[in-house]
Design a protein around this motif. Structure first.
Motif, mmCIF file in Angstrom:
data_model
loop_
_atom_site.group_PDB
_atom_site.id
_atom_site.type_symbol
_atom_site.label_atom_id
_atom_site.label_comp_id
_atom_site.label_asym_id
_atom_site.label_seq_id
_atom_site.Cartn_x
_atom_site.Cartn_y
_atom_site.Cartn_z
ATOM 1 N N GLU A 170 -3.866 3.320 -0.608
ATOM 2 C CA GLU A 170 -2.453 3.411 -0.971
ATOM 3 C C GLU A 170 -1.937 4.817 -0.701
ATOM 4 O O GLU A 170 -2.696 5.794 -0.707
ATOM 5 C CB GLU A 170 -2.218 3.017 -2.426
ATOM 6 N N ALA A 171 -0.648 4.884 -0.427
ATOM 7 C CA ALA A 171 0.025 6.166 -0.224
ATOM 8 C C ALA A 171 1.236 6.234 -1.127
ATOM 9 O O ALA A 171 1.924 5.225 -1.344
ATOM 10 C CB ALA A 171 0.446 6.329 1.237
ATOM 11 N N HIS A 172 1.497 7.414 -1.663
ATOM 12 C CA HIS A 172 2.661 7.650 -2.507
ATOM 13 C C HIS A 172 3.557 8.663 -1.809
ATOM 14 O O HIS A 172 3.140 9.792 -1.547
ATOM 15 C CB HIS A 172 2.233 8.162 -3.881
ATOM 16 N N SER A 173 4.783 8.245 -1.507
ATOM 17 C CA SER A 173 5.745 9.091 -0.794
ATOM 18 C C SER A 173 6.832 9.540 -1.763
ATOM 19 O O SER A 173 7.507 8.707 -2.388
ATOM 20 C CB SER A 173 6.361 8.303 0.369
ATOM 21 N N ALA A 212 5.197 14.019 1.225
ATOM 22 C CA ALA A 212 6.616 14.269 0.999
ATOM 23 C C ALA A 212 7.382 13.373 1.964
ATOM 24 O O ALA A 212 7.050 13.315 3.153
ATOM 25 C CB ALA A 212 6.951 15.736 1.259
ATOM 26 N N GLU A 213 8.364 12.672 1.453
ATOM 27 C CA GLU A 213 9.120 11.753 2.299
ATOM 28 C C GLU A 213 9.724 12.489 3.489
ATOM 29 O O GLU A 213 10.344 13.540 3.341
ATOM 30 C CB GLU A 213 10.234 11.087 1.484
ATOM 31 N N LEU A 236 2.735 16.967 -11.183
ATOM 32 C CA LEU A 236 2.030 16.384 -12.320
ATOM 33 C C LEU A 236 1.849 14.876 -12.126
ATOM 34 O O LEU A 236 0.781 14.322 -12.420
ATOM 35 C CB LEU A 236 2.796 16.665 -13.608
ATOM 36 N N HIS A 237 2.880 14.223 -11.609
ATOM 37 C CA HIS A 237 2.794 12.783 -11.398
ATOM 38 C C HIS A 237 1.817 12.457 -10.271
ATOM 39 O O HIS A 237 1.009 11.515 -10.387
ATOM 40 C CB HIS A 237 4.172 12.207 -11.081
ATOM 41 N N ALA A 238 1.855 13.226 -9.178
ATOM 42 C CA ALA A 238 0.955 12.978 -8.048
ATOM 43 C C ALA A 238 -0.504 13.157 -8.458
ATOM 44 O O ALA A 238 -1.365 12.366 -8.075
ATOM 45 C CB ALA A 238 1.300 13.916 -6.890
ATOM 46 N N PRO A 294 0.801 -1.231 0.000
ATOM 47 C CA PRO A 294 0.000 0.000 0.000
ATOM 48 C C PRO A 294 0.833 1.280 0.000
ATOM 49 O O PRO A 294 0.301 2.357 -0.268
ATOM 50 C CB PRO A 294 -0.806 -0.121 1.298
ATOM 51 N N ILE A 295 2.140 1.179 0.307
ATOM 52 C CA ILE A 295 3.004 2.361 0.330
ATOM 53 C C ILE A 295 3.940 2.297 -0.868
ATOM 54 O O ILE A 295 4.710 1.351 -1.027
ATOM 55 C CB ILE A 295 3.843 2.440 1.616
ATOM 56 N N VAL A 296 3.865 3.312 -1.716
ATOM 57 C CA VAL A 296 4.701 3.373 -2.916
ATOM 58 C C VAL A 296 5.690 4.518 -2.744
ATOM 59 O O VAL A 296 5.300 5.673 -2.543
ATOM 60 C CB VAL A 296 3.848 3.603 -4.179
ATOM 61 N N ASN A 297 6.975 4.201 -2.823
ATOM 62 C CA ASN A 297 8.016 5.215 -2.652
ATOM 63 C C ASN A 297 8.547 5.664 -4.009
ATOM 64 O O ASN A 297 8.857 4.834 -4.866
ATOM 65 C CB ASN A 297 9.169 4.654 -1.809
ATOM 66 N N HIS A 298 8.648 6.966 -4.178
ATOM 67 C CA HIS A 298 9.177 7.561 -5.404
ATOM 68 C C HIS A 298 10.478 8.274 -5.037
ATOM 69 O O HIS A 298 10.465 9.381 -4.501
ATOM 70 C CB HIS A 298 8.166 8.538 -6.004
#
Length: 324
Positions: free
Chosen positions: A273-276, A249-250, A295-297, A2-6
Motif C-alpha cells: 500500500e501507498a499513502h499519498s 507527497a502528492e 506523525l500520521h505517516a 492499495p493507494i490511499v490519498n490523504h
C-alpha cells in the motif's frame, strides 16, 4: 485499494510547501555537482548532529557491515520482540545527509514500532557510487540476519535510502537470505535513471529539481563497487518482496514510480500500500519531526509493520514452516 490519498492537509503544510519551493529548490537547483561541491555537503550532517537529541530512546554507536552505525532503542521497560529489528537507510541523493540528519526520524520510528533501529552510515558520493552504497546496505543486512541473529528485519529508507532498502530486498533473494519482514519507503527513489525519463517532471515538486538529478546522474555509477541487479525497482521479481508500505507527497516527482510499483505488487498478490499526502514535500517525515502529517505517516507505517511482523510470526509457527 492499495493507494490511499490523504487530501485534508494541516494548515502548516501550505507554509512548509511554499518555503521549500521558494528557499530550498533554488539552492538545490544551483548547487554545483562537482567533486568539490559534493565534498562540502558532509557539513550538513555534521551540523545536524549537534542539534537537539531525540527523547525516549537510547543511542549506541557501533559498526555494522563494516560501516559506522547507530543503534536506536526505545527507552524504558518493554516487551519488545528480541528477534526483530529495523535497518534504516538515510536519504540524500547518495551524496548528502547521514546519521545526524536522520536521527530524529529513526528515533520516532523506533518508538512507533517498539523495535531497535540500526541506522547505517553507508559510503556515498563523491567517494563512492550507488553500487558501493548498495553493497554497504546489503552487508549490514547480512550481519543482522546472521552474526546478530535477528530472525526478522524490517528494511526502511527515505528518498535514496528507499532505493537502497529495495535493493536489499532484491539482493536478499539473490543471495538466498531470509526475506525482510517488511519494506518501508518514505518518498523512495525507485529508479536511479529517473532523470533520463522524459515523462518525469519536477515542475509540481516542492523542492526536488530534476535538473540537479540529471547533473548528478553521471556520478552514480562511479566505483569502487559496481551496481548489480535492477536499476529500476519495478524490474525486481514480485516474489522477492515482503509486505511493502510507502509514503509520498502528492505530485512529487518520485510518486508515479511508487504508485506503479505498489499497484503491480498488489496485482501479484503481495500485500502493498501507498499513502499519498496532499500539500506535502518530498521525504517530509524526515524533514519535519512534529508535523501532523509526519506523525500520521509514522503511525500508519508502524501499524503496517506490526501487522506484517505478526503475520510473519504466524507463518513461522505453521507446522509446514517448522518442518522446512
Amino acid at each position: 485499494m492499495p493507494i490511499v490519498n490523504h487530501r485534508r492537509p494541516s494548515r502548516r503544510s501550505y507554509a512548509l510547501w511554499a518555503a521549500s519551493r521558494v528557499l530550498l529548490k533554488p539552492v538545490l537547483t544551483l548547487w554545483p555537482m562537482t567533486k568539490t561541491g559534493m565534498s562540502g555537503l558532509y557539513l550538513v550532517d555534521r551540523a545536524a548532529a549537534v542539534g537537539p537529541k531525540p527523547r525516549g530512546v537510547v543511542r549506541e554507536s557501533l559498526t555494522l557491515g563494516g560501516r559506522r552505525a547507530e543503534l536506536i532503542t526505545p527507552s524504558g521497560p518493554s516487551g519488545r520482540d528480541a528477534d526483530t529489528a529495523v535497518l534504516y537507510l538515510h536519504g540524500g541523493a547518495f551524496v548528502v545527509c547521514g546519521l545526524g540528519t536522520h536521527r530524529s526520524v529513526a528515533a520516532r520510528f523506533a518508538r512507533a514500532v517498539a523495535l531497535p533501529v540500526f541506522s547505517l552510515e553507508y559510503r556515498q558520493l563523491p567517494a563512492a557510487g550507488v553500487g558501493t552504497s548498495v553493497a554497504d546496505a546489503v552487508a549490514a543486512y547480512v550481519e543482522l540476519v546472521t552474526a546478530r541473529g535477528f530472525r526478522r528485519v524490517v528494511v526502511a529508507g527515505d528518498s535514496a535510502g528507499g532505493f537502497l532498502a529495495a535493493k536489499v530486498v532484491e539482493q536478499a533473494a539473490a543471495l538466498g537470505l531470509p526475506r525482510p519482514a517488511a519494506l518501508v519507503g518514505f518518498s523512495p527513489l525507485l529508479d536511479i535513471d529517473l532523470a533520463a525519463h522524459p515523462d518525469r517532471s519536477s515542475r509540481s515538486d516542492a523542492y526536488l529539481p530534476k535538473s540537479t538529478m540529471r547533473r548528478l546522474a553521471p556520478h552514480l555509477d562511479s566505483g569502487p563497487i559496481p551496481l548489480v541487479g535492477a536499476r529500476a525497482i519495478r524490474d525486481v521479481a514480485a516474489t522477492a518482496f515482503p509486505p511493502t508500505v510507502m509514503i509520498t507527497a502528492e505530485n512529487e516527482m518520485l510518486e508515479p514510480d511508487v504508485i506503479e510499483l505498489v499497484e503491480s505488487l498488489d496485482e501479484d498478490g503481495v500485500r502493498a500500500e501507498a499513502h499519498s499526502y496532499a500539500w506535502q514535500v518530498h521525504a517530509f517525515p524526515m524533514l519535519v519531526a512534529h508535523h501532523p502529517e509526519t506523525l500520521h505517516a509514522i503511525e500508519v507505517t508502524a501499524t503496517f509493520v506490526a501487522d506484517a511482523i505478526r503475520e510473519g510470526k504466524t507463518a513461522d509457527d505453521r507446522p509446514d514452516q517448522r518442518a522446512g
